[in-house]
Motif scaffolding. Structure first.
Motif, short mmCIF file in Angstrom:
data_model
loop_
_atom_site.label_atom_id
_atom_site.label_comp_id
_atom_site.label_asym_id
_atom_site.label_seq_id
_atom_site.Cartn_x
_atom_site.Cartn_y
_atom_site.Cartn_z
N SER A 102 0.85 -1.18 0.00
CA SER A 102 0.00 0.00 0.00
C SER A 102 0.89 1.24 0.00
O SER A 102 1.77 1.37 0.86
CB SER A 102 -0.92 0.01 1.23
OG SER A 102 -1.75 1.16 1.23
N VAL A 103 0.70 2.13 -0.97
CA VAL A 103 1.48 3.36 -1.06
C VAL A 103 0.57 4.55 -0.82
O VAL A 103 -0.64 4.47 -1.01
CB VAL A 103 2.20 3.47 -2.42
CG1 VAL A 103 3.19 2.32 -2.60
CG2 VAL A 103 1.20 3.48 -3.57
N GLU A 104 1.15 5.68 -0.45
CA GLU A 104 0.37 6.84 -0.06
C GLU A 104 0.15 7.83 -1.19
O GLU A 104 -0.76 8.65 -1.12
CB GLU A 104 1.03 7.56 1.12
CG GLU A 104 1.08 6.72 2.40
CD GLU A 104 1.68 7.48 3.56
OE1 GLU A 104 2.16 8.61 3.34
OE2 GLU A 104 1.66 6.95 4.69
N GLU A 105 0.98 7.79 -2.21
CA GLU A 105 0.87 8.82 -3.25
C GLU A 105 1.24 8.26 -4.61
O GLU A 105 1.82 7.18 -4.73
CB GLU A 105 1.77 10.00 -2.91
CG GLU A 105 3.23 9.64 -2.76
CD GLU A 105 4.08 10.81 -2.26
OE1 GLU A 105 5.31 10.76 -2.47
OE2 GLU A 105 3.51 11.76 -1.70
N ASP A 106 0.86 9.01 -5.64
CA ASP A 106 1.21 8.64 -7.00
C ASP A 106 2.73 8.74 -7.19
O ASP A 106 3.42 9.49 -6.49
CB ASP A 106 0.52 9.57 -8.00
CG ASP A 106 -0.97 9.32 -8.09
OD1 ASP A 106 -1.49 8.55 -7.25
OD2 ASP A 106 -1.62 9.91 -8.97
N GLY A 107 3.24 8.02 -8.16
CA GLY A 107 4.66 8.10 -8.46
C GLY A 107 5.20 6.80 -9.01
O GLY A 107 4.46 5.86 -9.29
N VAL A 108 6.51 6.77 -9.17
CA VAL A 108 7.22 5.61 -9.69
C VAL A 108 7.81 4.84 -8.51
O VAL A 108 8.51 5.40 -7.67
CB VAL A 108 8.34 6.04 -10.65
CG1 VAL A 108 9.10 4.82 -11.15
CG2 VAL A 108 7.77 6.83 -11.82
N TYR A 109 7.52 3.54 -8.47
CA TYR A 109 8.00 2.69 -7.38
C TYR A 109 8.78 1.52 -7.96
O TYR A 109 8.35 0.90 -8.95
CB TYR A 109 6.83 2.16 -6.56
CG TYR A 109 6.09 3.23 -5.80
CD1 TYR A 109 6.43 3.53 -4.48
CD2 TYR A 109 5.06 3.94 -6.40
CE1 TYR A 109 5.75 4.52 -3.78
CE2 TYR A 109 4.37 4.93 -5.70
CZ TYR A 109 4.72 5.21 -4.40
OH TYR A 109 4.05 6.19 -3.70
N GLY A 110 9.92 1.23 -7.33
CA GLY A 110 10.70 0.06 -7.71
C GLY A 110 10.73 -0.93 -6.57
O GLY A 110 10.69 -0.54 -5.39
N PHE A 111 10.82 -2.22 -6.90
CA PHE A 111 10.75 -3.26 -5.87
C PHE A 111 11.84 -4.31 -6.07
O PHE A 111 12.28 -4.58 -7.19
CB PHE A 111 9.39 -3.95 -5.90
CG PHE A 111 8.24 -3.03 -5.60
CD1 PHE A 111 7.89 -2.74 -4.29
CD2 PHE A 111 7.52 -2.45 -6.64
CE1 PHE A 111 6.83 -1.89 -4.02
CE2 PHE A 111 6.47 -1.59 -6.37
CZ PHE A 111 6.12 -1.31 -5.05
#
Length: 251
Positions: A102-111
């Protein structure tokens, strides 16, 4: 013993119900890491763009783990800057796929996922400069835009009219626009053209109608599936019939 993890991204809102997999199998993020550390940090065009902030990452344990060595823990690491900086997101308590994020804001996420077997062998965690194994773009905002013409009441007689607009969004496709018109004050709409660019000018000759007033709207959809309806503030009033005169006198 080194454990290999494969990441698969799944929408929580869709995939946990339907099992739909968005992304394909990832490559090993530690393979050739010396070469990878210096590549351009751009979001690849193949990165999934999703419209929700809660999703699930599925992972698969390699066959080596199934040969008798148990799994002690599974850790998920996250980056917001394409691997320049990493932080631990958490551990999967049941050590069973999927891992809910679960993320709080829009954007680019890497895992990246790191596993440890029951005898303490742990994969190397991601370090500063390591590119992520999987990149996900979260975009929950719908496109915005406006009509350039018409923006006021315009009276026409049989000629074509110019309809123009400009729509903006970070993740628009090449032809994200559907143009519609209504001849009954917006009760029903008809599609004039589909698959139009975000900025365009269309010439249109209004059809003859008993209701000569037309209004317009755009339906804009971005690559994440976010959709907005943009209404024109202008109206087109057509005067199809010429005036008729008759002599009424003298009697």
């Amino acid at each position: 013993m080194k454990v290999k993890i494969v990441l698969l991204l799944v929408s929580l809102s869709i995939a946990l119900c339907s099992g739909k997999i968005i992304s394909a199998q990832n490559e090993n993020p530690w393979k050739n890491f010396k070469k990878r550390a210096n590549v351009k940090r751009e979001v690849p065009s193949s990165a999934p763009i999703i419209s929700y902030k809660k999703f699930a990452i599925e992972y698969a344990i390699s066959d080596a783990m199934k040969s008798g060595v148990g799994l002690q823990k599974v850790e998920l690491f996250i980056t917001r800057d394409m691997g320049l900086n990493w932080e631990k997101y958490g551990e999967d308590r049941d050590k069973k796929s999927p891992f809910v994020v679960s993320v709080e804001e829009d954007g680019v996420y890497g895992f990246a996922i790191v596993s440890t077997d029951s005898v303490g062998n742990r994969e190397r965690p991601p370090f500063a400069g390591m590119l992520p194994a999987r990149i996900i773009v979260v975009d929950t905002k719908a496109p915005s835009g406006k009509f350039i013409t018409p923006t006021r009441k315009e009276e026409l007689k049989g000629e074509s009219i110019a309809i123009s607009w400009k729509v903006t969004d970070t993740y628009l496709g090449k032809t994200p626009i559907k143009l519609q018109y209504s001849g009954n004050k917006g009760r029903t709409w008809r599609t004039l053209k589909s698959n139009l660019p975000a900025k365009a000018n269309v010439a249109w000759i209004p059809p003859q109608s008993k209701s000569p007033t037309y209004k317009f709207r755009l339906i804009a959809k971005d690559r994440a599936g976010n959709q907005s309806i943009i209404n024109s503030t202008g109206l087109i009033i057509t005067d199809i019939e010429s005036p008729k005169a008759s002599i009424t006198g003298p009697e």
